[in-house]
Design an enzyme around this catalytic site. Structure first.
Site, PDB file in Angstrom:
ATOM      1  N   TYR A 105      46.793  35.287  24.921  1.00  0.00           N
ATOM      2  CA  TYR A 105      46.837  36.348  26.424  1.00  0.00           C
ATOM      3  C   TYR A 105      47.157  35.385  27.590  1.00  0.00           C
ATOM      4  O   TYR A 105      47.655  35.659  28.519  1.00  0.00           O
ATOM      5  CB  TYR A 105      45.608  37.373  26.324  1.00  0.00           C
TER       6      TYR A 105
ATOM      7  N   SER B 241      40.017  41.287  37.452  1.00  0.00           N
ATOM      8  CA  SER B 241      40.883  42.183  36.677  1.00  0.00           C
ATOM      9  C   SER B 241      41.723  41.344  35.673  1.00  0.00           C
ATOM     10  O   SER B 241      41.971  40.293  35.609  1.00  0.00           O
ATOM     11  CB  SER B 241      41.783  42.779  37.684  1.00  0.00           C
ATOM     12  N   LYS B 242      41.767  41.893  34.520  1.00  0.00           N
ATOM     13  CA  LYS B 242      42.065  40.969  33.322  1.00  0.00           C
ATOM     14  C   LYS B 242      43.824  41.094  33.640  1.00  0.00           C
ATOM     15  O   LYS B 242      44.388  40.344  32.718  1.00  0.00           O
ATOM     16  CB  LYS B 242      41.965  41.933  31.810  1.00  0.00           C
ATOM     17  N   ARG B 243      44.245  41.812  34.472  1.00  0.00           N
ATOM     18  CA  ARG B 243      45.742  41.751  34.837  1.00  0.00           C
ATOM     19  C   ARG B 243      46.053  40.263  35.176  1.00  0.00           C
ATOM     20  O   ARG B 243      47.021  39.658  35.301  1.00  0.00           O
ATOM     21  CB  ARG B 243      46.043  42.710  35.774  1.00  0.00           C
ATOM     22  N   ARG B 244      44.934  39.671  36.138  1.00  0.00           N
ATOM     23  CA  ARG B 244      45.272  38.376  36.570  1.00  0.00           C
ATOM     24  C   ARG B 244      44.379  37.179  36.067  1.00  0.00           C
ATOM     25  O   ARG B 244      44.691  36.072  36.414  1.00  0.00           O
ATOM     26  CB  ARG B 244      45.097  38.354  38.064  1.00  0.00           C
TER      27      ARG B 244
END
Ligand code: GLU
Length: 497
Positions: free
Chosen positions: A464, A251-254
């Site tokens: 990011y 996931s791009k959240r992590r």
């Protein structure tokens, strides 16, 4: 498969940065087609009008080209089954939906947003109870005459099950009662993914659909559509997923998941491709280091992996180093480094930022080292300065990511605007959050050229990843806390924290 002409495709939706998962799936579609002397197609699935953006389509094309995945037909080069952008095929879908409506295999559904919300609250499965499935023709006509908006839904059988043979996973059976009456056409007349995808796979004569395992639960809807149209479905092959260390879907959240992050961080495309192939395939001789040409030549479709694969950056780095050592001459290395960092165009943008800040040229790299490195080293002191406690520091960094994502603009100017909003939100002085925190997260130090201009040079992918890394350095944010923070941020109500 002997008499079958092999055609595969990658069908990304241009709604975000090109994901490594797209490169992984594209790779196997490409290799499979090329091994069997077939064709590989790029189709852009941009039916989500709100979220699809041309800039993302461009990035997808850039990223796949960087990975040296070459398509035979696509929106940029055309082909026998053009157009390859779904937004240019809207008329085609109209014709086919009409056929389903006439044959009562699909129906107009007049459920309003309020009705659906109400149903969801009551806990009805899928949020829809098929209440408009059996309206009489007169009733439908009457509502249409009143200009009531409607969607068009697929009539899923109410009993029985859908069974299909997946060429990787084997036989899969899903009871129909687990499947909803999928919306095929939205109220704005645009098709959903499920409808456009099936129509196009058929019209583009796709023989094998190789895609991620997350689509298995949608496959019965697709198979039913083939059946309703009396078409032969393609062969489905669902690939294991890429996961993070905890086994959850990458996931791009992590993690940095954009293909272009890997490009800009100085990985070799060949190494990333080799690494991604290891995630879903085992070579007969157990080798882990091979070119895409070898993979195409020796490909054996019984050797797909079956279990999900951990996207282990350490392993990717190991492989990348092997490529540098074993495949690159010193001249090649020089070329790569020059292109990535010492390109005149990049340097020309940096010079105005340091013009009045250096006393000797020797200070150039001291000031700008963060632009030429893939690793930033943090300390607690740097990221959790006096006036900001650690928890708040993490929350500020996380809301910065959200704020830039909401604006869909990761430029320096956008960060400047967001930083004001975030300082207000956390009731802190702008200076307090920008100078120590955001600055340190990007540069790993407290001095350097102006932050916002630097962001424009660094670009979205690296910016990011640095915010993510800084959050992780501070101990990360638990899912529960993240949820609370998100709500607080969305409602702009700091007292919820
Ligand atoms: N547009 C879908 C996606 O974004 C394609 C899925 C499929 O391959 O059917 O992944």
């Amino acid at each position: 498969m002997k008499d079958m002409f092999i055609r595969t495709r990658i069908a990304p939706s241009p709604t975000g940065d090109p994901h490594v998962g797209t490169l992984y799936i594209a790779l196997f579609n490409y290799v499979f087609a090329k091994h069997l002397k077939g064709k590989f197609v790029l189709r852009i699935e941009d039916t989500d009008k709100k979220r699809s953006k041309k800039k993302y389509e461009k990035k997808i094309i850039e990223a796949l080209k960087w990975g040296k995945i070459n398509w035979d037909e696509g929106p940029d080069i055309g082909g026998e089954y053009a157009p390859y952008r779904q937004s240019e095929r809207i008329d085609i879908y109209q014709k086919y939906i009409q056929k389903l409506l006439n044959e009562k295999k699909a129906y107009k559904c007049f459920a309003t947003q309020e009705e659906l919300k109400e149903l969801r609250k009551k806990g009805k499965s899928f949020g829809y109870d098929r209440r408009y499935r059996d309206l009489s023709d007169e009733e439908v006509k009457k509502r249409e005459a009143e200009k009531q908006p409607y969607t068009i839904r697929l009539k899923i059988p109410l009993k029985g099950e859908c069974s299909f043979e997946d060429k990787i996973k084997g036989k899969i059976t899903i009871p129909w009662e687990e499947i909803d009456d999928q919306i095929l056409i939205k109220s704005d007349g645009h098709p959903t993914y499920h409808f456009a995808n099936v129509i196009d796979d058929h019209l583009m004569k796709i023989s094998h659909v190789i895609r991620g395992e997350e689509w298995i639960s949608s496959t019965p809807k697709h198979i039913l559509l083939y059946e309703y149209f009396n078409w032969t479905p393609p062969i489905f092959m669902h690939m294991p997923l890429l996961t993070q260390e905890d086994g959850k879907k990458l996931s791009k959240r992590r993690n940095p998941t954009s293909i272009l992050y890997y490009k800009k961080s100085g990985y070799l495309a060949e190494a990333l491709i080799n690494f991604l192939s290891l995630m879903g395939y085992n070579m007969k001789d157990g080798s882990e280091f091979y070119s895409i040409d070898t993979l195409i030549k020796d490909f054996d479709d019984t050797r797909f992996g079956r279990s999900n694969a951990f996207f282990d950056i350490k392993k990717l780095k190991w492989l990348n180093q092997k490529y540098i050592i074993e495949t690159l001459s010193e001249k090649d290395i020089l070329k790569n480094i020059k292109k990535l960092f010492l390109d005149d165009e990049i340097l020309k943008k940096i010079i105005p930022m340091i013009h009045t800040r250096i006393k000797t040229f020797g200070e150039f790299f001291d000031l700008c080292n963060f632009l030429f490195t893939s690793e930033i080293y943090y300390t607690e002191e740097l990221l959790s300065p006096k006036k900001i406690d650690k928890e708040i520091a993490k929350s500020i960094l996380q809301t910065t990511i959200w704020s830039l994502d909401e604006k869909d603009d990761w430029s320096g100017a956008s960060l400047e605007k967001s930083s004001h909003e975030i300082a207000d939100f956390f009731k802190l002085k702008h200076k307090t959050i920008v100078m120590p925190l955001l600055f340190s997260a990007i540069m790993g130090k407290r001095f350097g050229p102006p932050l916002f201009d630097s962001i424009d040079i660094l670009g979205k992918e690296l910016t990011y990843s640095r915010f993510l890394k800084a959050i992780e350095f501070l101990g990360g944010i638990s899912n529960k806390k993240l949820e609370i923070l998100k709500k607080t941020w969305e409602k702009k109500n700091f007292s919820l924290l």
